[in-house]
Structures are given as C-alpha cells and as structure tokens.
Design an enzyme around this catalytic site. Structure first.
Site, short mmCIF file in Angstrom:
data_model
loop_
_atom_site.label_atom_id
_atom_site.label_comp_id
_atom_site.label_asym_id
_atom_site.label_seq_id
_atom_site.Cartn_x
_atom_site.Cartn_y
_atom_site.Cartn_z
N ASP A 172 -26.87 -23.89 -50.86
CA ASP A 172 -28.00 -24.60 -51.47
C ASP A 172 -27.74 -24.98 -52.93
O ASP A 172 -28.51 -25.75 -53.50
CB ASP A 172 -29.27 -23.74 -51.40
CG ASP A 172 -29.65 -23.37 -49.99
OD1 ASP A 172 -29.61 -24.25 -49.12
OD2 ASP A 172 -29.97 -22.19 -49.75
N ASP A 175 -34.84 -24.54 -47.70
CA ASP A 175 -33.89 -23.99 -46.75
C ASP A 175 -34.67 -23.07 -45.80
O ASP A 175 -35.75 -22.59 -46.14
CB ASP A 175 -32.81 -23.20 -47.50
CG ASP A 175 -31.83 -22.53 -46.57
OD1 ASP A 175 -31.40 -23.17 -45.61
OD2 ASP A 175 -31.51 -21.35 -46.81
N ASP A 228 -31.74 -20.06 -51.08
CA ASP A 228 -31.25 -18.75 -51.50
C ASP A 228 -29.75 -18.58 -51.35
O ASP A 228 -29.21 -17.54 -51.73
CB ASP A 228 -31.94 -17.64 -50.68
CG ASP A 228 -31.40 -17.58 -49.26
OD1 ASP A 228 -31.09 -18.64 -48.69
OD2 ASP A 228 -31.29 -16.46 -48.72
#
Length: 817
Positions: A709, A506, A705
């Site tokens: 996700d 990410d 994080d």
C-alpha cells in the site's frame, strides 16, 4: 548450461579482439603498460607489487578477463570459476576477479554501477521542480534540499543535528535574557547602567551564532528576490537586535523622551526568544520530514543482504546480493527471504507474500512458479533461477513508486505564505516611508524620531503572531488527535482531511483483522464438527503452514485432545498426510481428495458457499472416507461496519482496492455493502487507481497497512496507515490510526475542520493586528493625538498578539470530535 557456456566463450573472444586492436604487436599490460615478452616487476595502480612474466615458449595464450591482456597459460596467477580456469597478468587482476567473478565472466549482465554520492540529485520538498546535484537551500522558500533517493545507511539529517545543537546550547541564554528583561529591573538584580550590557552579552550567542542559519536564509531570500517567512523573521529579529545594540552602545543618540536615567529601553529578549522559537520549529519540522526518507530506507532494508548461489559443479557459495545476476541458480532455505525475483526450478514450499501483495494467506510455490524478492520462505527448500535483479525487482520498483509519489504530491499552500511576499514588501515600504516622512517633516530631532518609528514598525510587524497562527493550531490538534489514537505526520494532512470526498481502502488488515481465524468445521459420515477439528489439528501439529497453527490453536481453545502423528508428509500444493491413532488421515484441497480416491462432492455446496464468503476451505479424509471440511477466514473487524456508516454519513465514497483474489474481495464488499471494489491489485495498480480518481477531481484518502500500500499511501492527498500494520506503511502515510480502527478517520476529519477554522481565526487576528499596529507604530495618529508608539510598547503589543493566538489555539482542546 550450453547457453551459459557459449556466452562465456563469446565474452572471452571479444576481449581478445579488443586487446589485439590496442597494438599491432602484443597487447600491453593494463597495469604497467609493458609490451608482451620479457620479464619486469613494477607497482600496479594500487601501489602493490606487480610482476609480469611472459616467455616465448608459452603456448596458446588466453585473455586476462579483467584487463584483456593476453596471458600465457603457465601464469602463476590463476583461478577457477564455475568449472572453467582463468589466467591473469598480475596479482591485482586476480584479486579483482576473485572479489566479483560474475562481473568479468558475464559483463553484459552486469548492473550499472551505483552513482557516486556526489552525483545524487537534491530537490525541495515544497518545490519539486527545484533540482541540483549538491546539497543546499531552495531559492524559493529557503527550505533545505534533500536527496531524491536516500541510501539505506543514511545517517540522521545533519541539518537536524545542527539545529538541535544550536537550540539546546543557547536556550539557557534566551531564558536568562527574558527573565532579566521582564523582572530584573523591578527587583534590582543589576544596576541600570549595566543591565543592557548583560542582556547584550546573553543574547548575542543566540542571535549571532544560533541564528546564523536563519540569517543566511534571510539573505538568500533577498538575493533571490523571493520574500518569504525567513525574510520576515530575519528582518524583525535583526531590527530588534540592531536597535537594542545601538541603544546600549550609544544611548545619547535617542531623544530624552525615550530615555530613563539616560537608559534607553532595549529588546534583546525579543530577538533571542524569537530566534529560539524559530529554531524549535525547525527542529520539529526537520524531524517530521525525516520520516519521508525513512519509509524508503525501511523498504530498502527489507531485501536480504546476500544469496546462496549454486555453482555449475553443484557447490554453493554465499555472495552479496549485488553479485547476483540474471540466470544465476540460487537456493532458498526455510526461514530465509527470497533474494531476487525468479522462477522456481526445483522444490516446493509456501511463501509469505503479505509484505508485497497484502495477501494474508501463504502461497504455495512449485517448479515453474514465479517468486518475488524479499518474500519469506516459510517451510520447504526452493531452487530458483534469477530473472529480475537490482533495480528490476518488484521491491525496487515499489521503492521507486514511493519516491515518485512523494515528490509529485504538491504540498498545500499556506494562507500566510500566499501573502508573505506582499506583506514583507509592504512592511519595508511603510518603514522606509516612516523614516523619511519623520526625517523631513517631523519635529526635531526629526531623523531620530524617524529611526525610532521605523524600528517600531519593524518590531510590531515582526511575524510572531503570523508565524504562530498555523503551528500552534497544528500542535494542539496533533495532541488532541494523539489522545484519540490518531497520529499526524505533518500539517498538510490536518488541512487536507476536511476536503477528502473519496476513501480507497485495502481489505486485509484494514477492513479485516489481517490474520487467519478458524471459522467452522462441518462433519459428515458420522463425524462431528469437533471430531473433524480434533483429527485435523492432530495431523497439523507437525506442519509449519500458518493455517495449521490456526487449526491447532482452535482445537486447544476448545480443549480437544490431540493425538500424536506418524509418517507425516507435507504435499506441496495439495495438503498433508499422516497416521494418527491407527487411522490414515489426509487434509487438503479437492485435488488431494481425488488422489485419496475420496469423493468430496457431498460437501461441494458447503465449500462453495464458504469460499464465496471469503474463507479458505480444507477437506479431511479418514481411511479414504470423507469426514468433513474446515473453513479458515480473515474476519471483518468489529469496528468496520460502524466506521463505514460514519463515512457514508459524511458523503465519503468508499472504494476497496486489495491484492486478494476477486472472490475474497467481493465477499467482503458484499458483507459491508460497498459497491465499488477491485481485487488482485498490485502496488502499481493501487497507485494508478488513486491517480485516476485524483484526475477525475476527487480528493482521495488511502487507508492501508501493508508494504504493497506504500506507493498509494504516498500518492494520495492523505495517506492513512493502520497502526497495527507495517512500519513502511506508517512511514509512507501522513496519518496513522494507532489502534487500526477506521472510525478514527471520521473523527480525524471533524478535527481537521475544527483545526482549519481555528487557523483561519488566528491568521485573521494576525493580519488585523498588523493592519492596526503598523500605522500606529508609524505615527499616523501623532498629528491628531500627539501619540507615538515606543518600540517597547510595540514589543509588548507583539507579545500580546502572540499570546492571543496561542490562547485561541488552545481552545481546540475542548473541540468535540
């Protein structure tokens, strides 16, 4: 409004038709089954007084919305809802309606009732194909089954509570038995004739009570003909304890060569210590497994518990979230969470959607815009129409994705498990062969020799070394990883990391800091950069927008004197206006500059260049004249370039998958020299990307994080969460980088390689030990040397093999990563 009203009339008409079909005559009461007409009093189905009165004079009867019975309009049980009056046959129906009116007014929109707790589906974490409708143990591996979908209020795993109680309650008995057996006979604590009995009394609670669940699984493995580690542990512990029990109760059965002062050596300490270590391992495993459902419970806990619904007459009421239906009009005040997915009908505000999209910048919402349930309303007030409720919301779908990904991920098969069944059958066969061979062919007393040697085979084959081979390596590796800022959730992560060849990352909070930072200001028309920042920060002192706080913090850091602001006005989707030091200030986007009749074209090239680098750009106008622009960005972490270089050196393919805009993601990818990137990715898109890469044969690690996700973290072969991120991400991942530093992935991969190498060494020694020890215990050398292996020597050899495995595992502490 007309559509909702028609729906209500149709609903009532349908109930009238259904009620009339119950009987050719008047419809019976749902609670007492009495026909229409007359007067009676009777207890309803809850035991409360139920009064039913009807008179022939009652005109134009209507349907009770709860039970469908026709009720006169002069019924004393009435209630008003959304501008309409409803009539009831009893107090019971009235109370049920008042508890949840939407359920009866709009039954076609009512969500299906949640399944009863007894209808939950339970599955095995190691064998997802095992499904049943009640708790229990897996028939294949003996592991405790767990629910497919935990509830938000689930208490601590009852099995973990039980195992922990059994372990701590009996640990003193195991320690006392061990000390007495090892040094008691040397220092003469007890007479030799009574020591065996004392050891029996001390070890019995450990083996017979604390070890009861272990023996249940042992028995289950036999009944299901599925030999596993429980078979080995149960067989070895039972052999040691039963042999010692017989030796204590009837020492005369044993030959004189195995007795000292008419006392036979016993192995109660081996049985007790093995059982305590097994219970400890189960406590640690169950505690780690509980984190899987903790991720889902954290997700479920994000949604607000209630919503403020606006009635048709304009009044408002707080209702439980379960009572919100499609089409309801809801109000969301500043600082509150959006209750369900919907469309804004009135008002304007900025929403923090980072928990769902991963986008660090707040998003402006106005009439016609869609909003996502559980996102945070940061400033203005919104009125929205509910569109998706219950299991249809984005948050609920993320919960489902996490649950499905966790169940679909096949755990790594341990090398010990692959041979456990064959090993158990081989040991049992060798023990039986030893018993009969000695009984038939051995010297007198042949059958006693056969029993002793068979027990020696079972004791020396007790799977201590094999059972400790992988857990000890994992424990040492986990400790070393923790010292390096890496936390592992399970052994599979350590084993799988060395095989990872693709890393999906990410952007926000993983490659970048995850928070807006003032980057630069550019002044024009005689205004300096500091003056532009000072004026913008002065204006933003009255704003609740997160970017405003960034500008104010940057001005304070530079010790710029801020002026008070009058006539402040926040313009949704545009920016802010106000008066400061006699000057009319406007700060916002190009649309606001057009309203101010200010030409921002002179800074267009600078603005485009900054946006191409991933920054957010705001323009400042003073008294209708362009003064400059300000850029705020999410900076790349200082450790990211070094981390990516280490990953590329290890031939790991890096792919960016972010919920941010394409331009922002492309800017970050360009700066970091990452060729493959994806922007505007929703949670399902990230999950699909991981699945596609796995289908192509890649071993995928996912690093992120945010809540968005979580599904991909759970689906990946190894999920890596940033310790600076959300609790949900950390609970969904197998590895957590405490400092949020991607360099930890390269270090952890090196630790994975060293750990697996250590585990293979331990397993090799355990198998070699058994390959040599079992024939020796069976008496294979007796015809040549006359040697027999006493069960006491077998127990010592077993202990030494375990010690060697532990010593080898401890070498990991000095491994270079």
């Amino acid at each position: 409004m007309d559509e909702r009203f028609d729906s209500k009339v149709d609903s009532q008409a349908g109930r009238e038709v259904r009620a009339s079909k119950l009987n050719d005559g008047p419809a019976p009461c749902a609670h007492c089954n009495a026909a229409k007409g007359g007067e009676h009093e009777q207890a309803d189905h809850r035991g409360r007084p139920h009064v039913h009165r009807e008179s022939a004079e009652s005109a134009a009867p209507v349907s009770d919305p709860v039970c469908g019975m026709m009720v006169a309009r002069d019924s004393r049980f009435q209630s008003e809802y959304e501008g309409s009056r409803y009539y009831f046959c009893s107090k019971s129906c009235l109370q049920k309606f008042q508890e949840s009116p939407g359920r009866y007014v709009r039954p076609q929109l009512e969500e299906p009732a949640a399944p009863a707790s007894g209808s939950a589906t339970y599955t095995c974490p190691m064998h997802p194909e095992i499904r049943q409708d009640h708790p229990g143990h897996c028939p294949k591996c003996g592991m405790t089954l767990e629910p497919l979908m935990p509830e938000p209020g689930d208490d601590e795993d009852p099995e973990l509570v039980d195992f922990r109680r059994r372990f701590w309650s009996t640990l003193p008995f195991s320690i006392a038995t061990f000390l007495l057996a090892m040094i008691g006979h040397r220092v003469g604590w007890l007479p030799a004739s009574t020591q065996n009995w004392v050891e029996l009394v001390l070890s019995a609670p450990v083996v017979l009570w604390a070890g009861l669940p272990i023996f249940r699984r042992f028995a289950q493995s036999l009944l299901n003909r599925s030999p596993n580690m429980w078979t080995l542990i149960g067989l070895g512990t039972a052999a040691a304890f039963i042999y010692s029990l017989v030796a204590t109760a009837a020492p005369a059965l044993f030959p004189s060569s195995l007795t000292v002062d008419r006392k036979v050596g016993v192995y109660f300490e081996a049985a007790a210590v093995i059982m305590s270590l097994t219970l400890l391992g189960q406590v640690l495993e169950l505690r780690a497994r509980s984190q899987t459902s903790a991720a889902i419970r954290l997700l479920l806990g994000l949604a607000p518990k209630s919503a403020k619904r606006i009635r048709a007459d304009g009044t408002e009421e707080d209702v439980p979230l379960s009572d919100v239906h499609v089409g309801d009009i809801l109000r969301v005040r500043p600082g509150e969470k959006v209750p369900v997915d919907g469309v804004v009908t009135d008002g304007a505000s900025t929403l923090d959607e980072s928990m769902i999209t991963g986008e660090s910048m707040p998003v402006t919402k106005r009439a016609g815009d869609h909003v996502i349930g559980a996102t945070l309303n940061t400033s203005g007030s919104l009125i929205l129409r509910a569109e998706n409720v219950g299991s249809q919301t984005v948050l609920a779908q993320i919960v489902q994705l996490v649950a499905q990904a966790q169940r679909s991920k096949a755990p790594m098969q341990r090398m010990a498990d692959k041979v456990a069944g064959v090993f158990v059958l081989a040991v049992i066969a060798v023990a039986l062969l030893t018993f009969f061979a000695w009984g038939i062919l051995g010297p007198q007393p042949s059958w006693v020799f056969g029993l002793i040697n068979a027990v020696a085979v079972l004791i020396i084959a007790c799977p201590c070394a094999m059972g400790l081979a992988t857990p000890m390596s994992i424990m040492v590796a986990s400790g070393k990883g923790a010292l390096s800022g890496v936390l592992f959730r399970d052994a599979a992560a350590i084993e799988n990391l060395r095989r990872v060849d693709t890393l999906v990352v990410d952007k926000t909070g993983t490659l970048t800091e995850g928070r807006p930072v003032f980057e630069r200001a550019i002044g024009v028309n005689g205004y300096s950069a500091d003056e532009v920042l000072r004026l913008a920060a002065s204006l933003d002192q009255s704003s609740e927008h997160p970017l405003a706080a960034t500008l104010v913090a940057a001005a304070n850091e530079r010790r710029l004197a801020l002026e008070p602001v009058k006539d402040f006005d926040a313009l949704a989707g545009l920016g802010v206006r106000g008066m400061s030091d006699g000057k009319k200030l406007a700060l916002g986007n190009t649309a606001l500059m057009s309203e101010e009749q200010t030409d921002a074209g002179t800074l267009a090239r600078d603005g485009d260049a900054l946006r191409a680098q991933g920054a957010s750009v705001m323009y400042l106008a003073v008294d209708g004249t362009l003064a400059g622009l300000l850029a705020v960005s999410d900076p790349i972490k200082a450790s990211t370039p070094e981390a990516l270089a280490a990953l590329q050196e290890a031939d790991i393919r890096v792919v960016i998958a972010s919920g941010d805009g394409i331009a922002t993601v492309k800017a970050a990818a360009t700066r970091l020299k990452i060729g493959e990137f994806h922007g505007e990715f929703k949670p399902a898109d990230k999950l699909a990307l991981v699945s596609r890469l796995q289908d192509e044969g890649a071993v995928v690690a996912m690093a992120g994080d945010g809540i968005n996700d979580a599904p991909a973290l759970a689906k990946a072969d190894v999920g890596v969460a940033m310790g600076t991120g959300t609790d949900v991400a950390m609970s969904s991942a197998q590895v957590t980088l405490v400092k949020g530093d991607l360099r930890g992935i390269a270090r952890t991969r090196a630790l994975s390689e060293a750990t697996v190498r250590n585990m293979k060494q331990n397993l090799a020694w355990a198998f070699v030990y058994n390959a040599l020890g079992v024939p020796l215990a069976a008496g294979a050398l007796y015809p040549l040397t006359g040697w027999l292996l006493s069960p006491m020597i077998a127990a010592l050899a077993m202990s030494l093999s375990s010690a060697s495995v532990i010593a080898n595992a401890l070498r990991l502490r000095s491994a270079r990563i």
